[in-house]
Design an enzyme around this catalytic site. Sequence first.
Site, PDB file in Angstrom:
ATOM      1  CB  CYS A 182      11.627   6.233   2.084  1.00 13.07           C
ATOM      2  SG  CYS A 182      10.416   6.003   3.395  1.00 13.07           S
ATOM      3  CB  ALA A 240      -0.920  -0.021   1.220  1.00  7.36           C
ATOM      4  N   PRO A 241       0.383   2.315  -0.676  1.00 10.60           N
ATOM      5  CG  PRO A 241       0.254   4.540  -1.408  1.00 10.60           C
ATOM      6  CD  PRO A 241       1.129   3.608  -0.628  1.00 10.60           C
ATOM      7  N   GLY A 242       0.156   1.479  -3.339  1.00 11.37           N
ATOM      8  CA  GLY A 242       0.088   0.862  -4.660  1.00 11.37           C
ATOM      9  C   GLY A 242       0.987   1.453  -5.725  1.00 11.37           C
ATOM     10  N   GLY A 243       1.808   2.437  -5.380  1.00  8.37           N
ATOM     11  CA  GLY A 243       2.670   3.044  -6.394  1.00  8.37           C
ATOM     12  C   GLY A 243       3.589   2.047  -7.053  1.00  8.37           C
ATOM     13  CE  LYS A 244       8.731   1.608  -3.638  1.00  8.51           C
ATOM     14  NZ  LYS A 244       8.015   2.772  -3.085  1.00  8.51           N
ATOM     15  NE  ARG A 282      -0.277   1.230   4.781  1.00 11.53           N
ATOM     16  CZ  ARG A 282       0.403   2.158   4.117  1.00 11.53           C
ATOM     17  NH1 ARG A 282       0.074   3.427   4.252  1.00 11.53           N
ATOM     18  NH2 ARG A 282       1.415   1.830   3.340  1.00 11.53           N
ATOM     19  CG  ASP A 341       8.946   0.586  -0.335  1.00 15.59           C
ATOM     20  OD1 ASP A 341      10.133   0.942  -0.317  1.00 15.59           O
ATOM     21  OD2 ASP A 341       7.995   1.374  -0.194  1.00 15.59           O
TER      22      ASP A 341
END
Length: 473
Positions: A235, A115-119, A142, A182
Amino acid sequence: MRENELPEAYLERMRGLLGEEDYIHYIESFKEEGFRGLRANTNKISPDDLERLSPWNLEKIPWIPNGFYYGQDARPAKDPYYYAGLYYLQEPSAMTPASILPVTPGDMVLDLCAAPGGKSTELGAKLKGKGMLIANDISNSRAKALLKNLEMAGITNFCVTSDTPKKLADVFPCFFDKILVDAPCSGEGMFRKDKDMVKDWLQHGPSHYQKLQRDIAAQAVRMLKPGGYLMYSTCTFSMEEDEDIINYILEEFPSMGLLSLPLFEGAADGIGLSGCLRLFPHKLKGEGHFIALLYKHPESPEKSLLELYYGKKSEPDIRSEKSRPVPTSSTGISSAFTEFWSHCSGMELDPTRLMEKNGLVYYLPESFIRESGLRYLRTGLLMGEIKKERFEPSQALAMTLRGGQFDNECSFRRDDDRVIRYLKGETISLSGEERETLRDGWCLVLVDGYPLGWAKCTGQSLKNKYYPGWRWQ
């Protein structure tokens, strides 16, 4: 954010990590605005076509083939093209892990903390409808946002789960070709963008996350096939959460090795562990990130999922007879669904992958294994629902189609005010020409040839069927 707003312990550690000269440049970067990015959804549109179509000036992100910067004045989240799923809004550095992970069509792919789904949306686009993506997030709320983003992106061959990494590993030992972790982290790379991350760092800090990251990484290794690739990213800048985690994997799991990632302009090598990537906001136009790519040796002695289930290395269809979906020709959906599907073209269906459950029709991904022990939010593409022997297509199905694939379509220009009214859920009046070309019944609504959702044509107007939970606010 100013230097005196950052924790003193953090600043001292960054000074030691970077050295005095680099540290000064890093602190100076906090005076600058962060960079905004969007990524072309190559499942729907090419980067060149998006750049040509875009109403804003876009600048290419040098290290992301389908990534762009956009200006401070642009509002891409409030645009019909966003609702058509043509792009995903994502911080530029955060695009890097999914961009680098070498996913190819047909792979079995896991995004473990998705989540949220960018990758996930990028990984799904890379699959091109072949293979399977499992996108997991332990937070149910999420995971719901993750599901929406995957459906908006028009991904067909995915499942969304909301479970622990250990539970997934128990179900999918040595199953995945590619895994992205991630990992949850202290978020030091996001301090410039999000001041709340500083508060979280003061409450928890790197040591709090390290054990969690080790546990997640260990379960990911269990799920990776021999010969497969594992991408680990955070990150944050903390070596405890970055290089130390990679060293832990290499020491604890002899079957794992580290692949050296090539540097690009602005990227830095790992600290004390060459081959990783570190992205710093004072060296490139993006926030902070750490990325490492590992692989499992092909001769790894671990048993695969097929061997555990069947005692052999190959099996033509790993779904059991009990869980195998029944072809439409022998179920109650044959007359309702098949009649609707006769109006679609250019998207071939394998009938053995269609499943009807409680009136809902799903199209399962290749090699899907149904396990009741996992918490699934979605198993494949939700095609629609059978109501009183009629089939009602889903919003998700609309987003997977292309212009010209449904035989009753109404496409509006982006600047037509009816587009926004449609996205708000209003009934749409039709012009005389549109009334002549459309037939009554289900109609696919598009913006400049890209699907937005469904409506029911009733002669003079379109009765809105846009999914209420997605409406323009």
